[in-house]
Design an enzyme around this catalytic site. Structure first.
Site, PDB file in Angstrom:
ATOM      1  N   ASP A 130     -59.282  48.934  33.238  1.00  0.00           N
ATOM      2  CA  ASP A 130     -58.297  49.041  32.160  1.00  0.00           C
ATOM      3  C   ASP A 130     -57.039  48.295  32.619  1.00  0.00           C
ATOM      4  OD1 ASP A 130     -57.384  50.865  34.028  1.00  0.00           O
ATOM      5  OD2 ASP A 130     -56.850  52.399  32.571  1.00  0.00           O
ATOM      6  N   GLU A 160     -63.687  61.932  36.841  1.00  0.00           N
ATOM      7  CA  GLU A 160     -63.645  62.528  35.504  1.00  0.00           C
ATOM      8  C   GLU A 160     -64.391  61.626  34.531  1.00  0.00           C
ATOM      9  OE1 GLU A 160     -59.593  62.954  34.225  1.00  0.00           O
ATOM     10  OE2 GLU A 160     -59.248  60.805  34.140  1.00  0.00           O
ATOM     11  N   LYS A 203     -56.970  58.427  40.476  1.00  0.00           N
ATOM     12  CA  LYS A 203     -58.073  57.528  40.150  1.00  0.00           C
ATOM     13  C   LYS A 203     -57.695  56.103  40.522  1.00  0.00           C
ATOM     14  CE  LYS A 203     -56.882  57.767  35.203  1.00  0.00           C
ATOM     15  NZ  LYS A 203     -55.849  58.789  35.236  1.00  0.00           N
ATOM     16  N   SER A 213     -50.974  52.438  30.796  1.00  0.00           N
ATOM     17  CA  SER A 213     -52.407  52.378  31.053  1.00  0.00           C
ATOM     18  C   SER A 213     -53.139  51.592  29.960  1.00  0.00           C
ATOM     19  CB  SER A 213     -52.957  53.791  31.214  1.00  0.00           C
ATOM     20  OG  SER A 213     -54.288  53.738  31.656  1.00  0.00           O
ATOM     21  N   ASP A 253     -56.569  51.548  36.964  1.00  0.00           N
ATOM     22  CA  ASP A 253     -56.916  52.821  37.615  1.00  0.00           C
ATOM     23  C   ASP A 253     -58.246  53.379  37.109  1.00  0.00           C
ATOM     24  OD1 ASP A 253     -56.018  53.653  35.121  1.00  0.00           O
ATOM     25  OD2 ASP A 253     -54.716  55.240  35.887  1.00  0.00           O
ATOM     26  N   ARG A 254     -58.845  52.718  36.104  1.00  0.00           N
ATOM     27  CA  ARG A 254     -60.168  53.135  35.625  1.00  0.00           C
ATOM     28  C   ARG A 254     -61.148  51.986  35.728  1.00  0.00           C
ATOM     29  NH1 ARG A 254     -59.298  57.211  30.805  1.00  0.00           N
ATOM     30  NH2 ARG A 254     -57.196  57.875  31.297  1.00  0.00           N
ATOM     31  N   ASP A 303     -54.079  48.902  33.703  1.00  0.00           N
ATOM     32  CA  ASP A 303     -53.333  49.230  34.939  1.00  0.00           C
ATOM     33  C   ASP A 303     -54.282  49.465  36.118  1.00  0.00           C
ATOM     34  OD1 ASP A 303     -54.225  51.713  33.934  1.00  0.00           O
ATOM     35  OD2 ASP A 303     -52.566  52.796  34.870  1.00  0.00           O
TER      36      ASP A 303
END
Length: 588
Positions: A298, A400, A414, A141, A302-303, A300
């Site tokens: 980010d 989150e 996410k 990540s 996922d955020r 990878d």
């Protein structure tokens, strides 16, 4: 031992030097396999991510899956990887993914191995879409460049939760001798058990997220310009495709950061959560191209972090809680206005983790849908969402505060790709009403009550000090007594998810699951403030999260901010005691 000449050379060198300290570091203890899988530096020895530890981990995981699924050889697993690589040890996400695939294929298990880098959410998507037994994503990540990780999804499409981590961990211990041909990953290329889901997922995923596209005509016409950065990770191509799927003009990509680069050369940490430093190049490009909104994934993907240029010319970077408030409001509003959905409002749910803002709770109370909080981490929200969906409920959204958002039920984790394009559609829609994201955020708070949050952390490398700090809070005024106040702030409630105590419950037992292995205490204050202190599962940090929730109508934001600042200062001074405990502050 000589299967990987690079790690072999590192170890040989240390032996020649008689460097017992370093050898102890490399071989003293095995990486722990937890619910987040593995996360460690790449390098030699059993405490690091390398060919051998990947083979051992996958052998254990394979045996554990065989025990749990009688149809494993029919259904199979999916494996994805990001662009991380480590020259000195020869490790890379792609190499690790191929070794893992080889391990499963050697046991007759079909493997859906992506042929190229993908965003992490594509793995849970594929597990669900193809009804597979499990998924593996090789990624660290947003960790520093020397790290890598091995993240595991169960057949329900969510990250694993206990007791699977214990079961897998035990199976790894029992399967450490590499199986015959474990190192020979070329074998997979000619195997009929190897499948490449890349083309299929690139079609189906973008078809599925279009169910969240409600304003195609506005998207086609909008003059709003966006900048996107993938921070040297995997996100570029996929966010471009998502914009296309929503009929939005492609965002301007930050040229220095759009291609994957395992060295992350333009940033100190490849983590958009760390604020403005990561966005420096994005701000410059946005100024040049006249873009008002920046979307940052980010590595990878996922955020998602979002920034918006304000009237003053300043840039505002939204916190995870602020974007959670906006997306929660937007997704509910779209559901309400376009409810081809047959679910009645009493069957609609939103989730967030217990350290995130309670803004969704306020919206749910006023609008009549359900809100639930879960423990920290998307594994809990993904698993709970799946349970609710299996009961016929609609889970519209989960988030989150660590900039993670689940906006689309096709991925139970996410997903920064769908979150980016949904944010772009929301901004385009608001622009037709002459509203910015910041103005809409204020409107949400005006309607549902202001929720001001502040979070930070201290770094502490000594587990004994951390233990002592939390013991002190549990024995504050004599044995087994928690603090009754924090400076001038009166404590009105305590929930301790390490011990399972909750002062607000009739039987004083906490409702959320407890974990003795991690520290987590939440204090509620008489002024409406809430603060949680917890240890991190992946970093040497003691984190805190604080929030002041005001009822609708209390619009003196500056006063609320001042009150929260004072509460946080008291929390640091009386509960953390950074000088006494030699804690290192988060540096901006």
């Amino acid at each position: 031992f000589q299967q990987n000449p690079k790690t072999y050379a590192i170890v040989k060198q240390l032996l020649a030097e008689g460097n017992a300290g370093e050898l102890q570091k490399y071989f003293g203890s095995r990486m722990e396999f937890g619910t987040a899988g593995l996360r460690a530096a790449m390098g030699a020895g059993i405490s690091h991510m390398n060919d051998l530890t990947i083979i051992q981990t996958t052998q254990g995981f394979c045996r554990y899956l065989e025990k749990n699924f009688s149809d494993l050889k029919k259904r199979g697993v999916v494996i994805g990887f990001d662009a991380r690589a480590h020259l000195s040890s020869g490790g890379s996400s792609k190499r690790f993914a191929r070794l893992a695939a080889n391990t499963f294929i050697s046991q007759g298990v079909p493997v859906y191995l992506f042929s190229d880098i993908i965003p992490t959410p594509f793995v849970p998507y594929t597990v669900t879409h193809l009804k597979l037994c499990a998924g593996i994503m090789v990624t660290a990540s947003h960790n520093p460049k020397q790290d890598n990780g091995y993240k595991v999804y169960w057949e329900n499409g969510a990250q694993i939760i206990s007791p699977h981590d214990k079961g897998i961990s035990q199976a790894i211990e029992e399967n450490q001798e590499p199986w015959p041909q474990a190192w020979d990953d070329k074998l997979i290329d000619s195997s009929p058990l190897l499948h490449d889901p890349y083309a299929m997922v690139n079609k189906e995923y973008f078809k599925d997220i279009q169910k969240q596209c409600f304003y195609r005509n506005i998207n086609k016409e909008t003059n709003l310009k966006f900048v996107h950065t993938s921070v040297h990770g995997v996100g570029h191509k996929f966010v471009q495709l998502a914009f296309k799927a929503f009929d939005l003009s492609p965002p301007f990509a930050v040229p220095e950061q759009k291609d994957p680069d395992p060295d992350f050369p333009t940033v100190k940490y490849p983590n958009p959560e760390e604020g403005k430093g990561v966005l420096t190049l994005s701000f410059a490009l946005a100024e040049k191209d006249g873009a008002r909104i920046i979307l940052a994934n980010d590595p990878d993907a996922d955020r998602l972090a979002v920034a918006e240029k304000q009237e003053s010319g300043e840039w505002k970077v939204f916190s995870g809680n602020e974007l959670g408030a906006l997306l929660g409001w937007w997704i509910f509003t779209c559901w309400k206005n376009n409810s081809r959905d047959t679910h009645a409002i009493k069957d609609v749910y939103m989730l967030s983790s217990t350290v995130s803002s309670k803004i969704l709770r306020a919206i749910a109370l006023k609008e009549g849908f359900h809100f639930e909080e879960t423990l920290t981490g998307f594994k809990w929200m993904g698993n709970r969402a799946k349970q609710l969906m299996d009961q016929g409920k609609a889970v519209l959204f989960a988030f989150e505060e660590a900039i993670g958002y689940m906006c689309c039920p096709a991925v139970l984790d996410k997903d920064g790709v769908s979150a980016a394009v949904i944010t772009a559609e929301m901004a385009s829609f608001l622009a037709t009403r002459n509203l910015s994201l910041s103005q809409q955020l204020k409107a949400v708070y005006d309607e549902y009550g202001f929720h001001i949050t502040k979070a930070s952390y201290f770094i502490c490398h000594d587990p004994k000090v951390i233990q002592q700090l939390f013991d002190n809070l549990r024995n504050f005024d004599g044995k087994n007594t928690y603090p009754k106040s924090c400076g001038r702030f009166k404590v009105s409630g305590i929930r301790d998810l390490t011990t399972g105590y909750d002062s607000s419950q009739p039987d004083q037992k906490a409702i959320l699951p407890t974990s003795k292995s991690s520290q987590m205490i939440t204090f509620t204050f008489a002024n409406g403030g809430v603060a949680t202190m917890r240890t991190s599962g992946t970093e040497p940090k003691i984190k805190y999260y604080s929030e002041l929730c005001a009822p609708p109508g209390n619009s003196d934001v500056e006063q609320l901010k001042k009150e929260l600042d004072e509460l946080v200062n008291a929390l640091e001074k009386h509960f953390f005691q950074p000088e006494k405990n030699k804690l290192q502050r988060k540096t901006e």
